[in-house]
Design a protein around this motif. Structure first.
Motif, short mmCIF file in Angstrom:
data_model
loop_
_atom_site.label_atom_id
_atom_site.label_comp_id
_atom_site.label_asym_id
_atom_site.label_seq_id
_atom_site.Cartn_x
_atom_site.Cartn_y
_atom_site.Cartn_z
N LEU A 213 0.76 -1.21 0.11
CA LEU A 213 -0.08 0.03 0.28
C LEU A 213 0.76 1.19 0.05
N ASP A 214 0.30 2.47 -0.54
CA ASP A 214 0.88 3.47 -0.29
C ASP A 214 1.45 4.11 0.70
N SER A 215 0.62 4.51 1.60
CA SER A 215 1.13 5.36 2.82
C SER A 215 1.41 4.45 4.06
N LYS A 216 2.73 4.93 4.29
CA LYS A 216 3.24 3.96 5.33
C LYS A 216 2.55 4.20 6.56
N LYS A 217 2.23 5.32 6.98
CA LYS A 217 1.65 5.51 8.27
C LYS A 217 0.16 4.95 8.29
N GLU A 218 -0.38 4.75 7.39
CA GLU A 218 -1.79 4.37 7.34
C GLU A 218 -1.57 2.64 7.59
N TYR A 219 -0.71 2.11 6.74
CA TYR A 219 -0.61 0.56 6.76
C TYR A 219 0.07 0.01 8.18
N VAL A 220 0.83 0.89 8.56
CA VAL A 220 1.44 0.54 10.04
C VAL A 220 0.29 0.60 10.98
N TYR B 168 -11.57 -1.16 15.92
CA TYR B 168 -12.38 -1.39 14.63
C TYR B 168 -12.65 0.18 13.99
N LYS B 169 -12.78 1.32 14.78
CA LYS B 169 -13.42 2.43 14.25
C LYS B 169 -12.00 2.97 13.62
N SER B 170 -10.96 2.72 14.18
CA SER B 170 -9.51 3.17 13.92
C SER B 170 -9.26 2.68 12.52
N LEU B 171 -9.60 1.16 12.22
CA LEU B 171 -9.27 0.26 11.32
C LEU B 171 -10.15 1.01 10.01
N LYS B 172 -11.31 1.31 10.26
CA LYS B 172 -12.27 1.71 9.33
C LYS B 172 -11.89 2.99 8.57
N LYS B 173 -11.25 4.13 9.69
CA LYS B 173 -10.66 5.17 9.26
C LYS B 173 -9.61 4.86 8.34
N GLU B 174 -8.60 4.20 8.86
CA GLU B 174 -7.56 3.94 7.86
C GLU B 174 -7.83 3.55 6.63
N LEU B 175 -8.74 2.19 6.58
CA LEU B 175 -8.90 1.70 5.38
C LEU B 175 -9.74 2.73 4.25
N GLN C 146 -9.03 5.88 4.13
CA GLN C 146 -7.80 6.77 3.84
C GLN C 146 -7.15 5.85 2.75
N LEU C 147 -6.66 4.87 3.01
CA LEU C 147 -6.15 3.92 1.94
C LEU C 147 -6.74 3.73 0.72
N LEU C 148 -8.00 3.31 0.69
CA LEU C 148 -8.87 3.18 -0.45
C LEU C 148 -9.18 4.25 -1.27
N ASN C 149 -9.02 5.55 -0.78
CA ASN C 149 -9.36 6.66 -1.37
C ASN C 149 -8.01 7.25 -2.14
N THR C 150 -7.18 6.74 -1.71
CA THR C 150 -5.62 7.38 -2.51
C THR C 150 -5.47 7.07 -3.87
#
Length: 87
Positions: free
Chosen positions: A16-23, A74-81, A83-87
């Protein structure tokens, strides 16, 4: 948190692109996984032993705390997903 599992998740998510989100995604998934194991114990433990009312209440409170912990991740995971899927 088990660093080995988190490290393996990070390696898999490195595509995935964004290191921050995937970590953060790896950490959230690992915490949810570990909490699910704890939930298993919290649900089975009262079935294996005889508990008085006070101990049972303590276990139910611990169960609620663990569910809140899972919900937070779970809420954090949804937010990260998102962000990742909208990039």
């Amino acid at each position: 948190m088990k660093p080995i599992i988190v490290d393996e998740l990070i390696k898999k998510f490195s595509l995935l692109d964004s290191k921050k989100e995937y970590v953060e995604l790896a950490v959230d998934l690992n915490d949810i996984y570990e909490s699910s194991n704890k939930l298993d114990r919290l649900i089975r433990e009262p079935l294996r032993s005889s508990l008085n009312q006070e101990k049972l209440i303590e276990q139910l409170i611990e169960l609620e705390i663990e569910l809140d912990h899972i919900h937070w991740h779970y809420k954090s995971l949804k937010k990260e997903l998102k962000q990742l899927l909208n990039t």
